[in-house]
Design an enzyme around this catalytic site. Structure first.
Site, PDB file in Angstrom:
ATOM      1  N   CYS A  71      20.184  -4.515 -34.690  1.00 34.90           N
ATOM      2  CA  CYS A  71      20.055  -5.752 -33.901  1.00 34.90           C
ATOM      3  C   CYS A  71      20.246  -7.014 -34.742  1.00 34.90           C
ATOM      4  CB  CYS A  71      18.717  -5.778 -33.186  1.00 34.90           C
ATOM      5  SG  CYS A  71      18.466  -4.321 -32.152  1.00 34.90           S
ATOM      6  N   HIS A  98      17.073 -12.830 -31.398  1.00 35.95           N
ATOM      7  CA  HIS A  98      17.459 -11.535 -30.824  1.00 35.95           C
ATOM      8  C   HIS A  98      16.598 -11.276 -29.585  1.00 35.95           C
ATOM      9  CE1 HIS A  98      18.265  -7.437 -30.106  1.00 35.95           C
ATOM     10  NE2 HIS A  98      17.151  -6.977 -30.653  1.00 35.95           N
ATOM     11  N   ASN A 104      17.829  -5.482 -23.933  1.00 36.26           N
ATOM     12  CA  ASN A 104      18.119  -5.591 -25.366  1.00 36.26           C
ATOM     13  C   ASN A 104      19.506  -4.996 -25.622  1.00 36.26           C
ATOM     14  OD1 ASN A 104      18.348  -5.230 -28.118  1.00 36.26           O
ATOM     15  ND2 ASN A 104      16.270  -4.415 -28.393  1.00 36.26           N
TER      16      ASN A 104
HETATM   17  O1  UT7 Z   1      15.596  -4.436 -31.316  1.00 41.26           O
HETATM   18  C1  UT7 Z   1      14.386  -3.854 -31.640  1.00 41.26           C
HETATM   19  C2  UT7 Z   1      14.105  -2.831 -30.598  1.00 41.26           C
HETATM   20  N1  UT7 Z   1      12.772  -2.476 -30.315  1.00 41.26           N
HETATM   21  C3  UT7 Z   1      11.777  -3.345 -30.011  1.00 41.26           C
HETATM   22  O2  UT7 Z   1      11.886  -4.523 -30.101  1.00 41.26           O
HETATM   23  C4  UT7 Z   1      10.510  -2.728 -29.507  1.00 41.26           C
HETATM   24  C5  UT7 Z   1       9.320  -3.616 -29.725  1.00 41.26           C
HETATM   25  N2  UT7 Z   1       8.194  -3.106 -28.974  1.00 41.26           N
HETATM   26  C6  UT7 Z   1       8.061  -3.375 -27.640  1.00 41.26           C
HETATM   27  O3  UT7 Z   1       8.889  -4.056 -27.051  1.00 41.26           O
HETATM   28  C7  UT7 Z   1       6.834  -2.869 -26.956  1.00 41.26           C
HETATM   29  O4  UT7 Z   1       5.995  -2.248 -27.913  1.00 41.26           O
HETATM   30  C8  UT7 Z   1       7.139  -1.872 -25.815  1.00 41.26           C
HETATM   31  C9  UT7 Z   1       7.776  -2.592 -24.648  1.00 41.26           C
HETATM   32  C10 UT7 Z   1       8.045  -0.760 -26.301  1.00 41.26           C
HETATM   33  C11 UT7 Z   1       5.842  -1.256 -25.299  1.00 41.26           C
HETATM   34  O5  UT7 Z   1       4.966  -2.282 -24.868  1.00 41.26           O
HETATM   35  P1  UT7 Z   1       3.455  -2.318 -25.387  1.00 41.26           P
HETATM   36  O6  UT7 Z   1       2.808  -3.456 -24.727  1.00 41.26           O
HETATM   37  O7  UT7 Z   1       3.475  -2.292 -26.883  1.00 41.26           O
HETATM   38  O8  UT7 Z   1       2.886  -0.987 -24.792  1.00 41.26           O
HETATM   39  P2  UT7 Z   1       2.142   0.206 -25.556  1.00 41.26           P
HETATM   40  O9  UT7 Z   1       3.097   0.972 -26.425  1.00 41.26           O
HETATM   41  O10 UT7 Z   1       0.883  -0.337 -26.163  1.00 41.26           O
HETATM   42  O11 UT7 Z   1       1.770   1.137 -24.361  1.00 41.26           O
HETATM   43  C12 UT7 Z   1       0.779   0.734 -23.368  1.00 41.26           C
HETATM   44  C13 UT7 Z   1       0.763   1.786 -22.287  1.00 41.26           C
HETATM   45  C14 UT7 Z   1       0.701   3.200 -22.834  1.00 41.26           C
HETATM   46  O12 UT7 Z   1      -0.117   3.955 -21.965  1.00 41.26           O
HETATM   47  P3  UT7 Z   1      -1.672   4.242 -22.331  1.00 41.26           P
HETATM   48  O13 UT7 Z   1      -1.646   4.974 -23.631  1.00 41.26           O
HETATM   49  O14 UT7 Z   1      -2.316   2.897 -22.423  1.00 41.26           O
HETATM   50  O15 UT7 Z   1      -2.137   5.056 -21.168  1.00 41.26           O
HETATM   51  C15 UT7 Z   1       2.118   3.683 -22.701  1.00 41.26           C
HETATM   52  O16 UT7 Z   1       2.205   5.083 -22.575  1.00 41.26           O
HETATM   53  O17 UT7 Z   1       1.967   1.705 -21.517  1.00 41.26           O
HETATM   54  C16 UT7 Z   1       2.540   3.015 -21.439  1.00 41.26           C
HETATM   55  N3  UT7 Z   1       3.983   2.862 -21.270  1.00 41.26           N
HETATM   56  C17 UT7 Z   1       4.537   2.622 -20.078  1.00 41.26           C
HETATM   57  N4  UT7 Z   1       3.997   2.489 -18.862  1.00 41.26           N
HETATM   58  C18 UT7 Z   1       4.821   2.254 -17.836  1.00 41.26           C
HETATM   59  C19 UT7 Z   1       4.951   2.877 -22.210  1.00 41.26           C
HETATM   60  N5  UT7 Z   1       6.145   2.672 -21.641  1.00 41.26           N
HETATM   61  C20 UT7 Z   1       5.916   2.513 -20.318  1.00 41.26           C
HETATM   62  C21 UT7 Z   1       6.729   2.259 -19.214  1.00 41.26           C
HETATM   63  N6  UT7 Z   1       6.157   2.132 -18.003  1.00 41.26           N
HETATM   64  N7  UT7 Z   1       8.076   2.117 -19.317  1.00 41.26           N
END
Ligand code: UT7
Length: 319
Positions: free
Chosen positions: A118, A246, A276
């Site tokens: 990225c 980005h 993204n």
């Molecule tokens: O170019 C670089 C590319 N990558 C990035 O920039 C990624 C950077 N990270 C992020 O954007 C975020 O960490 C994510 C969008 C990937 C995830 O968001 P988050 O607020 O960090 O969520 P989390 O990983 O803390 O997960 C919270 C909950 C979890 O469930 P539990 O354990 O609380 O029950 C996940 O399993 O959300 C769950 N979860 C979802 N729920 C519904 C994860 N993905 C999803 C989803 N829909 N798509």
């Protein structure tokens, strides 16, 4: 007055053409709700994404964006002596996708790919300007093109909601404007390979990601890198007409802006409809901002990328 800025190590360049290509197929949050255990509300709140474009192929998208940028620049393609293509999703392992794009656009000189995920477009922009500063290259094209949607796991809701496909292109020309400097004023580039496995994709596999750790590092890297590029330019955040980060997650953009002291009014945000798009996200946002007249000649922009590697880069550019 003279055309070089005494504080810049770079030859003056101007963006004389720019363009975007997004594949026609729209993947909405509603469609993802039908495929996964997720909701439109979760996706919009956690990422800021409403829809993304999918089904693109890196070379096709790069050729489309490149052709439109060359037409807008009003130069003959054969006058373009260099193509730097930022991509992590090359059509083949070899040769470079740039070779194919170079051929189809009818360019001359040299072409090559850069894989910095990225951060790729900002890396490529700096490399192109560096080569134009040291070699007999008057006109170059820099393209970011990626189709990371093709690398998300069929059952991975976390990565599938994030990634979309697209391409953005800019044509650069050594400018001879006697009254004002245009071109690079400050840069920063870096790598922290200890984060190699936080976001990676093996051959013939799918993207694996530690989302929370990538999020934390993304904010830190963007803030530190943008700050260093501004410092090299001798500028403050308030001097920037438009910050083009980005587009990975709207919350990352918000957190970085808050720490840098840049208002959202002065920040490009396209993620809602693109997702993204990796190396394409910054040139897409730049091209849209130029099209909409949000920035124009004489304005100073700050572009900052971060991504897998972990990699990051920032550049301050006077248009
Ligand atoms: O170019 C670089 C590319 N990558 C990035 O920039 C990624 C950077 N990270 C992020 O954007 C975020 O960490 C994510 C969008 C990937 C995830 O968001 P988050 O607020 O960090 O969520 P989390 O990983 O803390 O997960 C919270 C909950 C979890 O469930 P539990 O354990 O609380 O029950 C996940 O399993 O959300 C769950 N979860 C979802 N729920 C519904 C994860 N993905 C999803 C989803 N829909 N798509």
């Amino acid at each position: 007055m003279h055309s070089t800025n005494p504080t810049s190590r770079y030859v003056p360049t101007s963006i004389i053409g720019h363009s975007v290509f997004l594949p026609p197929k729209v993947l909405t949050n509603a469609e993802l709700e039908r495929r996964f255990d997720t909701t439109d509300e979760w996706i919009r709140e956690r990422t800021g994404i409403r829809e993304r474009r999918v089904g693109g192929k890196t070379s096709d998208m790069a050729i489309e964006a490149g052709r439109k940028a060359v037409n807008l620049a009003g130069v003959d393609a054969s006058e373009i002596q260099m193509l730097v293509l930022a991509t992590t999703t090359p059509d083949h392992i070899m040769p470079s996708t740039a070779s194919l794009v170079h051929h189809h656009l009818g360019l001359s000189g040299v072409s090559f790919d850069i894989n910095a995920v990225c951060s790729g477009f900002v890396h490529a922009y700096i490399v192109a300007n560096s080569m134009m500063s040291t070699m007999d290259i008057n006109t170059a094209i820099v393209i970011g093109s990626d189709c990371l949607s093709s690398l998300t796991g069929a059952d991975d809701r976390t990565t599938t909601v994030l990634f979309g496909d697209g391409a953005g292109a800019v044509v650069l020309n050594k400018t001879h404007n006697k009254n004002a400097y245009s071109g690079i004023l400050g840069i920063d580039m870096g790598t922290d390979g200890s984060g190699y496995d936080l976001l990676f994709c093996p051959h013939r596999g799918a993207i694996e990601m530690d989302g929370q750790e990538v999020f934390r590092r993304a904010v830190r890297a963007t803030v530190a890198s943008a700050g260093k590029a501004l410092e090299m330019a001798g500028m403050k955040a308030g001097d920037i007409s438009l910050f083009i980060p980005h587009q990975a997650n709207y919350r990352i953009i918000q957190a970085a802006c808050a720490r840098l002291g840049i208002s959202e009014q002065h920040t490009a945000v396209t993620i809602e409809t693109t997702g993204n798009t990796s190396a394409a996200s910054i040139p897409i946002a730049l091209s849209m901002a130029l099209d909409e007249g949000i920035v124009s000649e004489g304005d100073t922009i700050l572009m900052s990328g971060f991504g897998a590697g972990m990699s990051w880069s920032s550049v301050v550019v006077r248009l």
